[in-house]
Design a protein around this motif. Sequence first.
Motif, PDB file in Angstrom:
ATOM      1  N   ASP A   5     -14.155  -0.623   1.519  1.00  0.00           N
ATOM      2  CA  ASP A   5     -12.788  -0.788   1.987  1.00  0.00           C
ATOM      3  C   ASP A   5     -12.391  -2.253   1.900  1.00  0.00           C
ATOM      4  O   ASP A   5     -13.212  -3.143   2.045  1.00  0.00           O
ATOM      5  N   GLU A   6     -11.133  -2.489   1.684  1.00  0.00           N
ATOM      6  CA  GLU A   6     -10.593  -3.845   1.708  1.00  0.00           C
ATOM      7  C   GLU A   6      -9.256  -3.774   2.433  1.00  0.00           C
ATOM      8  O   GLU A   6      -8.432  -2.908   2.147  1.00  0.00           O
ATOM      9  N   ARG A   7      -9.034  -4.684   3.366  1.00  0.00           N
ATOM     10  CA  ARG A   7      -7.780  -4.694   4.131  1.00  0.00           C
ATOM     11  C   ARG A   7      -6.725  -5.548   3.433  1.00  0.00           C
ATOM     12  O   ARG A   7      -7.025  -6.618   2.939  1.00  0.00           O
ATOM     13  N   VAL A   8      -5.488  -5.039   3.417  1.00  0.00           N
ATOM     14  CA  VAL A   8      -4.334  -5.765   2.914  1.00  0.00           C
ATOM     15  C   VAL A   8      -3.244  -5.580   3.976  1.00  0.00           C
ATOM     16  O   VAL A   8      -2.567  -4.557   3.996  1.00  0.00           O
ATOM     17  N   GLY A   9      -3.108  -6.527   4.884  1.00  0.00           N
ATOM     18  CA  GLY A   9      -2.147  -6.373   5.972  1.00  0.00           C
ATOM     19  C   GLY A   9      -2.503  -5.169   6.819  1.00  0.00           C
ATOM     20  O   GLY A   9      -3.616  -5.064   7.322  1.00  0.00           O
ATOM     21  N   GLU A  56      -2.923   1.964   7.772  1.00  0.00           N
ATOM     22  CA  GLU A  56      -3.830   2.163   8.902  1.00  0.00           C
ATOM     23  C   GLU A  56      -3.156   2.629  10.189  1.00  0.00           C
ATOM     24  O   GLU A  56      -3.700   3.496  10.865  1.00  0.00           O
ATOM     25  N   PRO A  57      -1.980   2.104  10.549  1.00  0.00           N
ATOM     26  CA  PRO A  57      -1.391   2.594  11.801  1.00  0.00           C
ATOM     27  C   PRO A  57      -1.140   4.102  11.819  1.00  0.00           C
ATOM     28  O   PRO A  57      -1.271   4.750  12.850  1.00  0.00           O
ATOM     29  N   SER A  58      -0.777   4.675  10.661  1.00  0.00           N
ATOM     30  CA  SER A  58      -0.471   6.109  10.599  1.00  0.00           C
ATOM     31  C   SER A  58      -1.595   6.932   9.967  1.00  0.00           C
ATOM     32  O   SER A  58      -1.536   8.153   9.992  1.00  0.00           O
ATOM     33  N   ALA A  59      -2.596   6.276   9.359  1.00  0.00           N
ATOM     34  CA  ALA A  59      -3.687   6.925   8.618  1.00  0.00           C
ATOM     35  C   ALA A  59      -3.175   7.696   7.398  1.00  0.00           C
ATOM     36  O   ALA A  59      -3.873   8.534   6.850  1.00  0.00           O
ATOM     37  N   GLU A  60      -1.958   7.390   6.949  1.00  0.00           N
ATOM     38  CA  GLU A  60      -1.361   8.066   5.810  1.00  0.00           C
ATOM     39  C   GLU A  60      -1.784   7.401   4.502  1.00  0.00           C
ATOM     40  O   GLU A  60      -1.779   6.176   4.389  1.00  0.00           O
ATOM     41  N   VAL A  61      -2.148   8.221   3.513  1.00  0.00           N
ATOM     42  CA  VAL A  61      -2.430   7.710   2.171  1.00  0.00           C
ATOM     43  C   VAL A  61      -1.080   7.447   1.509  1.00  0.00           C
ATOM     44  O   VAL A  61      -0.275   8.365   1.339  1.00  0.00           O
ATOM     45  N   VAL A  62      -0.836   6.180   1.143  1.00  0.00           N
ATOM     46  CA  VAL A  62       0.471   5.787   0.613  1.00  0.00           C
ATOM     47  C   VAL A  62       0.403   5.257  -0.814  1.00  0.00           C
ATOM     48  O   VAL A  62       1.431   4.924  -1.400  1.00  0.00           O
ATOM     49  N   GLY A  63      -0.793   5.186  -1.383  1.00  0.00           N
ATOM     50  CA  GLY A  63      -0.931   4.717  -2.759  1.00  0.00           C
ATOM     51  C   GLY A  63      -2.209   5.254  -3.370  1.00  0.00           C
ATOM     52  O   GLY A  63      -3.143   5.628  -2.650  1.00  0.00           O
ATOM     53  N   MET A  64      -2.234   5.290  -4.707  1.00  0.00           N
ATOM     54  CA  MET A  64      -3.420   5.793  -5.394  1.00  0.00           C
ATOM     55  C   MET A  64      -3.430   5.319  -6.837  1.00  0.00           C
ATOM     56  O   MET A  64      -2.411   4.893  -7.383  1.00  0.00           O
ATOM     57  N   HIS A  83       3.912   5.015  -2.596  1.00  0.00           N
ATOM     58  CA  HIS A  83       5.087   5.615  -1.958  1.00  0.00           C
ATOM     59  C   HIS A  83       6.186   4.556  -1.848  1.00  0.00           C
ATOM     60  O   HIS A  83       5.914   3.414  -1.457  1.00  0.00           O
ATOM     61  N   PRO A  84       7.428   4.909  -2.190  1.00  0.00           N
ATOM     62  CA  PRO A  84       8.516   3.931  -2.162  1.00  0.00           C
ATOM     63  C   PRO A  84       8.668   3.200  -0.823  1.00  0.00           C
ATOM     64  O   PRO A  84       9.057   2.030  -0.803  1.00  0.00           O
ATOM     65  N   ASP A  85       8.369   3.856   0.286  1.00  0.00           N
ATOM     66  CA  ASP A  85       8.473   3.208   1.598  1.00  0.00           C
ATOM     67  C   ASP A  85       7.459   2.079   1.786  1.00  0.00           C
ATOM     68  O   ASP A  85       7.580   1.297   2.730  1.00  0.00           O
ATOM     69  N   HIS A  86       6.467   2.016   0.902  1.00  0.00           N
ATOM     70  CA  HIS A  86       5.392   1.028   1.051  1.00  0.00           C
ATOM     71  C   HIS A  86       5.277   0.109  -0.167  1.00  0.00           C
ATOM     72  O   HIS A  86       4.325  -0.664  -0.268  1.00  0.00           O
ATOM     73  N   GLN A  87       6.242   0.185  -1.082  1.00  0.00           N
ATOM     74  CA  GLN A  87       6.216  -0.680  -2.254  1.00  0.00           C
ATOM     75  C   GLN A  87       6.609  -2.103  -1.879  1.00  0.00           C
ATOM     76  O   GLN A  87       7.181  -2.342  -0.820  1.00  0.00           O
ATOM     77  N   GLY A  88       6.264  -3.043  -2.744  1.00  0.00           N
ATOM     78  CA  GLY A  88       6.623  -4.435  -2.525  1.00  0.00           C
ATOM     79  C   GLY A  88       5.674  -5.176  -1.598  1.00  0.00           C
ATOM     80  O   GLY A  88       5.972  -6.280  -1.148  1.00  0.00           O
ATOM     81  N   ARG A  89       4.524  -4.580  -1.315  1.00  0.00           N
ATOM     82  CA  ARG A  89       3.539  -5.193  -0.425  1.00  0.00           C
ATOM     83  C   ARG A  89       2.236  -5.541  -1.151  1.00  0.00           C
ATOM     84  O   ARG A  89       1.238  -5.844  -0.529  1.00  0.00           O
ATOM     85  N   GLY A  90       2.255  -5.440  -2.475  1.00  0.00           N
ATOM     86  CA  GLY A  90       1.071  -5.779  -3.250  1.00  0.00           C
ATOM     87  C   GLY A  90       0.042  -4.677  -3.359  1.00  0.00           C
ATOM     88  O   GLY A  90      -1.059  -4.906  -3.870  1.00  0.00           O
TER      89      GLY A  90
END
Length: 143
Positions: A5-9, A56-64, A83-90
């Motif tokens: 695992d690697e954390r990004v924000g 991590e706050p929601s445990a939702e998979v948002v990218g792949m 997921h578009p709601d999570h784009q722009g964060r690298g």
Amino acid sequence: MSADDERVGFYAIREELPDPETFAALREAAGMPPRSLEGIERGLPNSLYGVIAVHEPSAEVVGMGRIVGDGGTVYQISDMAVHPDHQGRGLGTQIMEHLEAYLEAEAPPRAYVTLVADVDGFYERFGFEETRPASKGMYRRTE
């Protein structure tokens, strides 16, 4: 958090594949053509390598993203989606960096790595270039 695992924000990048339903939902949210659940269930286990981004706050998979191929001469980067709601964060960059690290470690010299680029300027940062005029990409869908 495991060594894979690697954390990004507020996100963790994990070396694993999404479940079939999440895979289908991420493709849809990202505006990618749908795949049948039967095809997804058959195909995912045949992946060479996969990475997911988890909010991590929601445990939702948002990218792949994943790599498919024969494990020796041909590799294809496939199903890159955030997921578009999570784009722009690298997250897409982090996913690609993991896929690239896998290829660097596992692909033998002169292996052919392909992808279908649907975002201008993104994949070029990782050394990918258009095949034209030497060749052209083609596709066909089954009914």
